[in-house]
Write a protein that holds these residues in place. Sequence first.
Motif, short mmCIF file in Angstrom:
data_model
loop_
_atom_site.label_atom_id
_atom_site.label_comp_id
_atom_site.label_asym_id
_atom_site.label_seq_id
_atom_site.Cartn_x
_atom_site.Cartn_y
_atom_site.Cartn_z
N ALA A 117 0.81 -1.20 0.00
CA ALA A 117 0.00 0.00 0.00
C ALA A 117 0.86 1.26 0.00
N ALA A 118 2.15 1.12 0.38
CA ALA A 118 3.03 2.28 0.42
C ALA A 118 3.07 2.98 -0.94
N GLY A 119 3.08 2.19 -2.01
CA GLY A 119 3.14 2.75 -3.36
C GLY A 119 1.93 3.58 -3.69
N ALA A 120 0.81 3.26 -3.01
CA ALA A 120 -0.42 3.95 -3.33
C ALA A 120 -0.32 5.43 -2.99
N ALA A 121 0.62 5.77 -2.09
CA ALA A 121 0.75 7.16 -1.69
C ALA A 121 1.60 7.95 -2.67
N THR A 122 2.13 7.30 -3.68
CA THR A 122 3.00 8.00 -4.62
C THR A 122 2.20 8.53 -5.80
N GLU A 123 2.38 9.81 -6.08
CA GLU A 123 1.65 10.40 -7.20
C GLU A 123 2.02 9.68 -8.49
N GLY A 124 1.02 9.36 -9.28
CA GLY A 124 1.29 8.69 -10.55
C GLY A 124 1.32 7.18 -10.47
N LEU A 125 1.06 6.65 -9.28
CA LEU A 125 1.13 5.20 -9.10
C LEU A 125 -0.05 4.73 -8.27
N ASP A 126 -0.71 3.67 -8.73
CA ASP A 126 -1.77 3.03 -7.94
C ASP A 126 -1.32 1.62 -7.62
N VAL A 127 -1.41 1.25 -6.37
CA VAL A 127 -1.04 -0.12 -5.99
C VAL A 127 -2.25 -0.75 -5.31
N SER A 128 -2.64 -1.92 -5.79
CA SER A 128 -3.78 -2.58 -5.18
C SER A 128 -3.52 -4.08 -5.12
N GLN A 129 -4.30 -4.77 -4.32
CA GLN A 129 -4.10 -6.22 -4.19
C GLN A 129 -5.44 -6.92 -4.08
N GLU A 130 -5.60 -7.98 -4.86
CA GLU A 130 -6.83 -8.76 -4.81
C GLU A 130 -6.52 -10.21 -5.12
N ASP A 131 -7.04 -11.11 -4.32
CA ASP A 131 -6.86 -12.55 -4.55
C ASP A 131 -5.40 -12.93 -4.81
N GLY A 132 -4.50 -12.36 -4.05
CA GLY A 132 -3.09 -12.73 -4.19
C GLY A 132 -2.37 -12.03 -5.33
N VAL A 133 -3.10 -11.21 -6.08
CA VAL A 133 -2.48 -10.50 -7.22
C VAL A 133 -2.23 -9.04 -6.84
N LEU A 134 -0.96 -8.66 -6.86
CA LEU A 134 -0.59 -7.27 -6.58
C LEU A 134 -0.51 -6.54 -7.92
#
Length: 377
Positions: A117-134
């Motif tokens: 989730a740390a990456g989610a705080a970076t402008e220009g980047l979305d980081v998410s995770q679902e069912d083991g897939v980042l």
Amino acid sequence: MLSVVSRSLFSRTSGLGSVRCFSDLSSRFEAAQTKLNTLTEDPGNAAKLKIYGLFKQANQGPCNIPKPGGFNFVAKAKYDAWKGLGDMTQDQAKEEYISFVAELAGADEPSPAAAPAAGAATEGLDVSQEDGVLTIRLNRPEKFNALTWAMYTAIGETLNAAAENPSVKVAVITGTGKWYCSGNDLSNFTKNMPAGGPQEMASNGQKVLNDFCDAMIKFPKPLVAAVNGPAIGIPVTTLGLCDLVYCTDNATFKTPFVSLGQSPEGCSSFIFPRTFGFAKANEMLLTERQITAQEACDGGLVTRIFTEDRFRDEVDKVVKHMASLPPQSMRISKGLIRQEVTEKLLEVNKRECEVLRERWLSDECMTAIMNFLNRKK
Ligand SMILES: CCCCCC/C=C/C(=O)SCCNC(=O)CCNC(=O)[C@H](O)C(C)(C)COP(=O)(O)OP(=O)(O)OC[C@H]1O[C@@H](n2cnc3c(N)ncnc32)[C@H](O)[C@@H]1OP(=O)(O)O
């Protein structure tokens, strides 16, 4: 009624016996048991039963006891939780146990394992995770997803954290909008000028790039590129560091390093000649000819091409399937496939970054970048 399936399920009653195996999996399994005992929130009976079943399967293998009879509902629920795992292997049960505890711990308190989730705080980047897939999504569509220094750093850190996080089974890099990525943001060179001037800027850039590529090289789980459109520069070269590359039929691939006064990176000076053969690699890296999705697939850089309308669904299907496979076996298989080249790639990366540091200080490079930045004036 099921509340009697209490925290005692979490205690290490059956232990691991007197013979302790210090393999990577065993120590991660033990660490997960310790972690479980530190949870502050009660995860509920369903979670406790799942943990119970996985623990029994991990230590004793498939359920081999008779089904409890009568009105012993708790014993029946525990039996069902274990029996329901069928012939899942003990290693797989350990992996599932580790993943599940990590999920519970993530919900309970922020931990290093939740770092994607740390990456989610970076402008220009979305980081998410679902069912083991980042999923790491380059999200600057107005700049065709050009990469800022903060994005390189966040992607590297996200991958490093995901490598240690058992709840992540597969990582995917993709882009938002019509482009996959237009490469290094060329204003990085002017925006990141420190007090120490160009020398310091070049050294900083060398480290940012080196760490970014190292994180990709070292990532121990499947790394998938979902190339949703055209790509220029570093997003092309680093495809060679991914395990699977899917692209849309409108994707194109271009590596204009020489005209930018720069030189190949992402280990492409090593990987491209071995993927395409020298003649074709030289055409890409030295004449800078843009190649089509079909050429990239025929050359072996791309795994498979999908039409734009099917692309996301098809990639989703593959990555979800991979995420459902036994993670330990996946990690071992990837390790075997990469074992001959990992050290070499780290060495090539280091060298390419050293050369680039020099290039960034050259007049050729400065002029090319200023030309791009001033082209609309
Ligand atoms: C830690 C440092 C690591 C460095 C590693 C070394 C990496 C090397 C590389 O990646 S080299 C490749 C660099 N990329 C490029 O050379 C591409 C540059 N961009 C273009 O040539 C064009 O923008 C285009 C062909 C991608 C698209 O052209 P066009 O359709 O005409 O659109 P625009 O040019 O108007 O672009 C739209 C919008 O996006 C901005 N933009 C696109 N790419 C970049 C980029 N790489 N860097 C900075 N900005 C970019 C462009 O400026 C426009 O924004 P604006 O309207 O000006 O605000």
